[in-house]
Design an enzyme around this catalytic site. Structure first.
Site, PDB file in Angstrom:
ATOM      1  N   GLY A 131       0.833  -1.196   0.000  1.00  9.97           N
ATOM      2  CA  GLY A 131       0.000   0.000   0.000  1.00  9.97           C
ATOM      3  C   GLY A 131       0.864   1.242   0.000  1.00  9.97           C
ATOM      4  O   GLY A 131       2.048   1.186   0.341  1.00  9.97           O
ATOM      5  N   SER A 155     -22.315 -11.540 -21.939  1.00 11.77           N
ATOM      6  CA  SER A 155     -22.656 -12.829 -22.548  1.00 11.77           C
ATOM      7  C   SER A 155     -22.332 -13.982 -21.604  1.00 11.77           C
ATOM      8  O   SER A 155     -23.111 -14.928 -21.462  1.00 11.77           O
ATOM      9  CB  SER A 155     -21.888 -13.010 -23.865  1.00 11.77           C
ATOM     10  OG  SER A 155     -22.223 -11.999 -24.787  1.00 11.77           O
ATOM     11  N   LYS A 196     -10.544  -9.724 -17.563  1.00 13.21           N
ATOM     12  CA  LYS A 196     -11.096 -10.009 -18.883  1.00 13.21           C
ATOM     13  C   LYS A 196     -10.600 -11.340 -19.463  1.00 13.21           C
ATOM     14  O   LYS A 196     -11.374 -12.106 -20.024  1.00 13.21           O
ATOM     15  CB  LYS A 196     -10.748  -8.866 -19.837  1.00 13.21           C
ATOM     16  CG  LYS A 196     -11.253  -9.036 -21.262  1.00 13.21           C
ATOM     17  CD  LYS A 196     -12.769  -8.886 -21.359  1.00 13.21           C
ATOM     18  CE  LYS A 196     -13.162  -7.437 -21.234  1.00 13.21           C
ATOM     19  NZ  LYS A 196     -14.606  -7.216 -21.502  1.00 13.21           N
ATOM     20  N   SER A 210     -25.374  -6.810 -23.328  1.00  7.92           N
ATOM     21  CA  SER A 210     -24.874  -5.860 -24.320  1.00  7.92           C
ATOM     22  C   SER A 210     -24.377  -6.564 -25.572  1.00  7.92           C
ATOM     23  O   SER A 210     -24.203  -5.924 -26.614  1.00  7.92           O
ATOM     24  CB  SER A 210     -23.725  -5.041 -23.733  1.00  7.92           C
ATOM     25  OG  SER A 210     -22.583  -5.852 -23.543  1.00  7.92           O
ATOM     26  N   GLY A 211     -24.125  -7.870 -25.475  1.00  8.85           N
ATOM     27  CA  GLY A 211     -23.550  -8.603 -26.591  1.00  8.85           C
ATOM     28  C   GLY A 211     -22.053  -8.705 -26.518  1.00  8.85           C
ATOM     29  O   GLY A 211     -21.421  -9.361 -27.346  1.00  8.85           O
ATOM     30  N   GLY A 212     -21.452  -8.071 -25.503  1.00 11.46           N
ATOM     31  CA  GLY A 212     -20.016  -8.178 -25.305  1.00 11.46           C
ATOM     32  C   GLY A 212     -19.655  -9.438 -24.546  1.00 11.46           C
ATOM     33  O   GLY A 212     -20.510 -10.235 -24.153  1.00 11.46           O
ATOM     34  N   VAL A 213     -18.363  -9.622 -24.314  1.00  8.48           N
ATOM     35  CA  VAL A 213     -17.861 -10.824 -23.647  1.00  8.48           C
ATOM     36  C   VAL A 213     -18.468 -10.970 -22.253  1.00  8.48           C
ATOM     37  O   VAL A 213     -18.986 -12.033 -21.887  1.00  8.48           O
ATOM     38  CB  VAL A 213     -16.325 -10.779 -23.538  1.00  8.48           C
ATOM     39  CG1 VAL A 213     -15.801 -12.013 -22.808  1.00  8.48           C
ATOM     40  CG2 VAL A 213     -15.696 -10.666 -24.912  1.00  8.48           C
ATOM     41  N   ASP A 214     -18.413  -9.907 -21.474  1.00  8.49           N
ATOM     42  CA  ASP A 214     -18.767  -9.990 -20.057  1.00  8.49           C
ATOM     43  C   ASP A 214     -20.242 -10.320 -19.845  1.00  8.49           C
ATOM     44  O   ASP A 214     -20.587 -11.252 -19.118  1.00  8.49           O
ATOM     45  CB  ASP A 214     -18.423  -8.671 -19.351  1.00  8.49           C
ATOM     46  CG  ASP A 214     -17.016  -8.214 -19.676  1.00  8.49           C
ATOM     47  OD1 ASP A 214     -16.153  -9.089 -19.887  1.00  8.49           O
ATOM     48  OD2 ASP A 214     -16.787  -6.996 -19.747  1.00  8.49           O
ATOM     49  N   HIS A 271       7.811  -7.236  -3.869  1.00  9.06           N
ATOM     50  CA  HIS A 271       6.577  -7.733  -4.470  1.00  9.06           C
ATOM     51  C   HIS A 271       6.822  -9.029  -5.236  1.00  9.06           C
ATOM     52  O   HIS A 271       7.249  -8.997  -6.394  1.00  9.06           O
ATOM     53  CB  HIS A 271       5.982  -6.674  -5.393  1.00  9.06           C
ATOM     54  CG  HIS A 271       5.467  -5.471  -4.682  1.00  9.06           C
ATOM     55  ND1 HIS A 271       4.207  -5.415  -4.133  1.00  9.06           N
ATOM     56  CD2 HIS A 271       6.070  -4.288  -4.387  1.00  9.06           C
ATOM     57  CE1 HIS A 271       4.030  -4.234  -3.544  1.00  9.06           C
ATOM     58  NE2 HIS A 271       5.146  -3.538  -3.687  1.00  9.06           N
ATOM     59  N   CYS A 278       5.338  -5.990   1.551  1.00  7.13           N
ATOM     60  CA  CYS A 278       5.665  -4.568   1.600  1.00  7.13           C
ATOM     61  C   CYS A 278       4.966  -3.893   2.797  1.00  7.13           C
ATOM     62  O   CYS A 278       5.333  -4.133   3.929  1.00  7.13           O
ATOM     63  CB  CYS A 278       5.318  -3.915   0.269  1.00  7.13           C
ATOM     64  SG  CYS A 278       6.225  -2.376  -0.031  1.00  7.13           S
ATOM     65  N   TYR A 279       3.947  -3.064   2.563  1.00  2.00           N
ATOM     66  CA  TYR A 279       3.226  -2.446   3.679  1.00  2.00           C
ATOM     67  C   TYR A 279       2.682  -3.511   4.617  1.00  2.00           C
ATOM     68  O   TYR A 279       2.665  -3.326   5.840  1.00  2.00           O
ATOM     69  CB  TYR A 279       2.085  -1.574   3.147  1.00  2.00           C
ATOM     70  CG  TYR A 279       1.293  -0.864   4.220  1.00  2.00           C
ATOM     71  CD1 TYR A 279       1.711   0.364   4.726  1.00  2.00           C
ATOM     72  CD2 TYR A 279       0.127  -1.425   4.740  1.00  2.00           C
ATOM     73  CE1 TYR A 279       0.993   1.012   5.722  1.00  2.00           C
ATOM     74  CE2 TYR A 279      -0.598  -0.787   5.735  1.00  2.00           C
ATOM     75  CZ  TYR A 279      -0.167   0.436   6.225  1.00  2.00           C
ATOM     76  OH  TYR A 279      -0.878   1.076   7.212  1.00  2.00           O
ATOM     77  N   GLU A 320       4.653 -10.862  -6.507  1.00  2.00           N
ATOM     78  CA  GLU A 320       3.604 -11.054  -7.507  1.00  2.00           C
ATOM     79  C   GLU A 320       3.948 -10.446  -8.859  1.00  2.00           C
ATOM     80  O   GLU A 320       3.292 -10.772  -9.859  1.00  2.00           O
ATOM     81  CB  GLU A 320       2.274 -10.472  -7.002  1.00  2.00           C
ATOM     82  CG  GLU A 320       2.214  -8.962  -6.879  1.00  2.00           C
ATOM     83  CD  GLU A 320       2.716  -8.418  -5.553  1.00  2.00           C
ATOM     84  OE1 GLU A 320       2.353  -7.279  -5.198  1.00  2.00           O
ATOM     85  OE2 GLU A 320       3.491  -9.125  -4.874  1.00  2.00           O
TER      86      GLU A 320
END
Length: 514
Positions: free
Chosen positions: A57, A231, A370, A225-229, A171, A84-85, A173
């Site tokens: 952080g 759908s 995504k 909406s027809g998008g990936v998410d 870090h 870290c923090y 990650e």
């Protein structure tokens, strides 16, 4: 369904918190992010939580408003890793001291490993790590020992083996920590004794079960909406509740060329979903007249969406829930939902919703990125034409026409955008790009066409590469392609006489211009 072990990540505002979650999931262990002040009683009663990670952080633990933690968390008997923090907080709360570093460490540093028996098992005596801190540990709490150091931080890595509490002042990650994956694997599998019991099929099964439990026999309205998410959300809900799902596609007048017709055709023919299509373009466009501020655009569009959905429920029946395709980057950039993070922009699914929503929200993808959603979509059998589609913002072309919106400017942008996307597909570039878009600028420049003076608008093209949308780099389009696309747009789209290419990364820029 078998219970799945969970690693709880408490977020203290680090820009890398989402990366911790991703790395753990890549190792087939389920991770969940919560705010730093997540109720300890909720931790105690959740038998699935097998380990806790405290993120980094931007704060100093001695700041008056710095995020703190309930000391009782260290008495739960769960393995804990502070990053870290998070490490500084462990030190501070458990009786050690933290202070300003004589020399701050930002970027690459060389870790000298002094104990490779557990957290650093398999590491050489020296390893490159990625540091980002101005404070450092000055003295250790009772029961802790040093297991690694750097030139400027003698207490870079610490442990209390008895309590299974570990801390690292870097870090693991991030990609630049060369042995980061090994460190996290050691923590998960050797120290916490976890198993690889989570994958995307597990997520699908778990999510379907959670939706069934949450919804019961109630009806759900899905914003499609027809998008990936959206759908993927629709398919998860369809598997969970069947005919109790009604999908509503709203044509807000801010879509790409011929998009409304294509979406209706795809979903009615291929998915056999209960789909209602609503043309509300006039309502949206009327409300956006003379609106130039992008935050106002987003909030107007979000509020209008909800009104349209409410109007539909009056005709379709009693709906208790509204399902949306909100993703984790939407949440991070919209609000300090998780930790003390800065608000970048509101998202119409998050920051633009009215307080008197009238629905209970279902957002099954809220903790995903995504690329993870695409994997799940393929597992669900959704066609590649949908899954491989570039992200498209909820506010649509409203935030790609900079400044005020009118039908003429939207039509100019639609025509230019279609040429750009079609040519990317034609040249085999589309699938190499995370997101491509065209932006119509409120800038007029002098040009010459057919020996006559023109005074038309500037179009900006943008194409970026990314993994999760949190950081991006601009895509290096071939020069010949850029020359051809510029000529094609200027020749075929009246109203544009100049094309520019956006070469900004994120950060400092965002993907969208508004």
């Amino acid at each position: 369904m078998n219970q799945i072990s969970k690693v709880l990540i408490l977020d203290f505002g680090s820009q890398y918190t989402q990366l911790i979650a991703r790395r753990i999931r890549e190792m087939k262990v389920y991770s969940q992010i919560q705010r730093f002040d997540f109720d300890i009683e909720s931790i105690k009663v959740d038998p699935d939580i097998k380990a806790i990670i405290l993120s980094g952080g931007p704060s100093s633990i001695y700041d008056s408003d710095s995020p703190q933690i309930d000391p009782a968390i260290f008495e739960l008997g769960l393995p804990i890793l502070g990053i870290c923090y998070g490490m500084q907080l462990i030190t501070h709360v458990m009786g050690g001291t933290v202070g300003k570093s004589e020399k701050r460490e930002y970027g690459r540093a060389e870790l000298k490993v002094t104990d490779n028996s557990d957290l650093f098992f398999g590491l050489d005596d020296s390893s490159q790590v990625w540091a980002s801190h101005g404070d450092s540990v000055k003295s250790l709490p009772v029961g802790f020992e040093v297991i690694g150091s750097t030139l400027n931080a003698p207490f870079t890595a610490i442990k209390n083996k008895t309590k299974k509490i570990y801390g690292v002042q870097f870090h693991p990650e991030v990609h630049h920590t060369t042995d980061g994956r090994q460190i996290l694997e050691n923590f998960l599998f050797s120290i916490c004794n976890l198993k690889e019991d989570w994958n995307y099929n597990s997520f699908i099964d778990q999510t379907i079960a959670q939706i069934k439990q949450q919804v019961g026999d109630a009806k759900v309205l899905c914003a499609l909406s027809g998008g990936v998410d959206s759908s993927v959300v629709a398919m998860l809900l369809h598997k969970a509740i069947g005919s109790n799902l009604t999908c509503v596609f709203v044509d807000n007048g801010l879509l790409r060329s011929n998009e409304a017709v294509e979406i209706e055709s795809i979903f009615k023919e291929h998915f056999n979903l209960n789909l209602i299509c609503v043309d509300a373009s006039k309502i949206f466009l009327d409300r956006l007249v003379e609106v130039t501020d992008p935050e106002q655009k987003r909030k107007i569009i979000g509020g209008t969406f909800i009104e349209v959905f409410k109007a539909e429920t009056k005709n379709l029946g009693d709906f208790k829930y509204l399902a949306q395709g909100t993703l984790y980057p939407d949440v991070i950039e919209s609000t300090a939902f998780k930790g003390p993070s800065a608000v970048i922009k509101s998202h119409h699914n998050v920051g633009g919703l009215p307080k008197d929503l009238g629905f209970e929200l279902i957002e099954p993808l809220r903790e995903l990125f995504k690329d993870e959603v695409r994997i799940i979509g393929r597992e669900l059998g959704i066609p590649e034409k949908i899954i491989g589609r570039h992200p498209f913002p909820g506010p649509g072309l409203a935030i790609r026409v900079i400044g005020s919106i009118n039908p003429a400017s939207l039509e100019i942008l639609r025509r230019a955008d279609k040429i750009f996307i079609d040519e990317l597909r034609k040249h085999g570039l589309y699938n190499h790009i995370w997101q491509a878009l065209a932006v119509l600028l409120p800038v007029y420049t002098v040009g010459v066409m057919g020996d006559e003076r023109t005074y038309d608008q500037v179009l900006a093209l943008r194409a970026v590469t990314s993994v999760d949308g949190m950081t991006v780099d601009w895509y290096h389009l071939p020069y010949d392609f850029m020359a051809d696309i510029s000529n094609k747009i200027i020749n075929e789209v009246p109203g544009i006489n100049r094309v520019v290419y956006d070469i900004s990364s994120k950060p400092p820029a965002t993907i969208e211009w508004e």
